[in-house]
Scaffold this motif. Structure first.
Motif, mmCIF file in Angstrom:
data_model
loop_
_atom_site.group_PDB
_atom_site.id
_atom_site.type_symbol
_atom_site.label_atom_id
_atom_site.label_comp_id
_atom_site.label_asym_id
_atom_site.label_seq_id
_atom_site.Cartn_x
_atom_site.Cartn_y
_atom_site.Cartn_z
ATOM 1 N N VAL A 290 0.838 -1.212 0.000
ATOM 2 C CA VAL A 290 0.000 0.000 0.000
ATOM 3 C C VAL A 290 0.868 1.256 0.000
ATOM 4 O O VAL A 290 0.666 2.182 -0.801
ATOM 5 C CB VAL A 290 -0.950 -0.003 1.217
ATOM 6 N N ASP A 332 -9.956 4.812 -7.427
ATOM 7 C CA ASP A 332 -8.970 3.798 -7.038
ATOM 8 C C ASP A 332 -7.991 4.354 -6.002
ATOM 9 O O ASP A 332 -7.678 3.701 -4.999
ATOM 10 C CB ASP A 332 -8.202 3.325 -8.278
ATOM 11 N N LYS A 336 -7.508 3.267 -1.966
ATOM 12 C CA LYS A 336 -6.199 2.895 -1.398
ATOM 13 C C LYS A 336 -5.884 3.766 -0.185
ATOM 14 O O LYS A 336 -5.379 3.281 0.837
ATOM 15 C CB LYS A 336 -5.102 3.046 -2.457
#
Length: 353
Positions: A290, A332, A336
């Motif tokens: 991440v 997106d 995240k």
């Protein structure tokens, strides 16, 4: 979370076991290393995560991509990635220690298992010896009882002979003897020859001519009974030593069995811990993925000014809609960021703003 599972298992494991000193030392070191690794992960996520959250607030109010805050955010991501890689390395080393402890416990089970088999064989031999002594002792005491009873009957026969001889002086003593002695000895010989033995004493018809013969035979039987009783007492003393050894062996066998059970339980706990450790390392890797993805995004921001607006918008609670082509990228990136922020806050990260 995998981290909380690992910490919980470490605490419980340490409180539940009490193994051989050398294994216990290795276990304590493993637990200490594990706790340090967990603390390091928690501290990294809390401290470095707080920096990231702080930089987020600054970025929301930033003017453009040339603002120094973009570089500060990138630096924050680099730092947390570097520290998480260290934590992962520590976790892998810790995992190696856990596997080493499992093998150490297995080796000790094998070693103690061999001692257990030897102890059980020795115990079986001692039990056989004790059974033999007990049987011999019981036989001796049984013979003592038989001899005492037979001697009592002979005494009774002697008194009867004496009484009969007084009443029938004119009758041949032989007839009296054979009639009385035959009656007296019937329970002793079971109707067999007077020359048979009873309880080890010889009953000879020739020795029973009168009451003196009966008394003499009775005395011999009592003497033999006394010898048997003495032998039985000696056997009882002899049995004390193997009984003592049996009790010691029983304690040792019980101790070895208990150790084997605890080693097996420890192996099961360690194996369970490796599962949680794998989950913990996967969690670290996920966090790294991440942060590294977001780090790449911020590198792109520095290169392309239009990306800055997408990033800045993604950090807001209610992002404004952007051009259709960039809407998917925005969504997106926002997903995240939300996932990362949730993860940081779960590990204690807070912003000072």
């Amino acid at each position: 979370m995998a981290l909380s599972k690992v910490r919980s298992k470490l605490r419980k494991f340490l409180s539940d076991v009490n193994l051989d000193p050398d294994i216990q030392r290795a276990l304590n070191q493993m637990v200490s290393k594990g706790m340090a690794c967990c603390r390091k992960f928690k501290d990294t996520m809390a401290e470095e995560g707080a920096v990231i959250l702080f930089q987020k607030e600054l970025l929301i109010s930033a003017v453009g991509p040339s603002d120094v805050n973009v570089r500060d955010m990138q630096t924050a991501f680099d730092e947390i990635c570097r520290k998480l890689i260290d934590v992962r390395d520590d976790g892998l080393a810790w995992q190696t220690d856990v596997h080493g402890l499992i093998e150490l416990c297995r080796g000790r089970i094998k070693q103690d298992g061999e001692s257990l088999v030897c102890g059980q064989l020795s115990e079986e031999n001692i039990l056989t010896e004790i059974e033999g002594i007990d049987l011999e002792t019981a036989t001796n005491y049984s013979e003592v009882e038989t001899m005492n009873q037979d001697a009592t009957r002979l005494d009774q026969g002697a008194r009867e002979l004496e009484r009969q001889s007084v009443k029938k002086k004119d009758t041949g003593i032989g007839g009296i003897v054979m009639s009385v002695v035959g009656a007296v000895l019937a329970p002793i010989t079971g109707g067999l020859s007077l020359a048979l033995t009873a309880g080890g004493g010889v009953l000879a018809a020739g020795d029973l001519k009168d009451e003196a013969g009966c008394r003499s035979q009775a005395e011999q039987m009592r003497s033999q009974a006394q010898d048997k009783r003495k032998n039985a007492r000696e056997l009882e003393k002899k049995a004390k030593s193997p009984i003592f050894m049996k009790n010691i062996l029983a304690e040792q066998i019980g101790f070895l069995r208990s150790k084997k059970d605890q080693f097996e339980q420890s192996i099961a706990s360690l194996q369970s811990m490796t599962i949680s450790l794998n989950e913990f390392i996967l969690e670290i890797n996920h966090a790294l993925d991440v942060f590294q993805v977001l780090d790449t995004v911020f590198k792109d921001v520095l290169l392309e000014s239009k990306s800055f607006k997408i990033v800045q918008n993604a950090l807001k609670r209610n992002p404004a809609r952007v051009a259709e082509r960039a809407q998917g990228q925005l969504r997106d990136l926002q997903d995240k960021w939300v996932a990362m922020e949730t993860m940081l806050k779960m590990n204690g990260a807070v912003t000072s703003l």
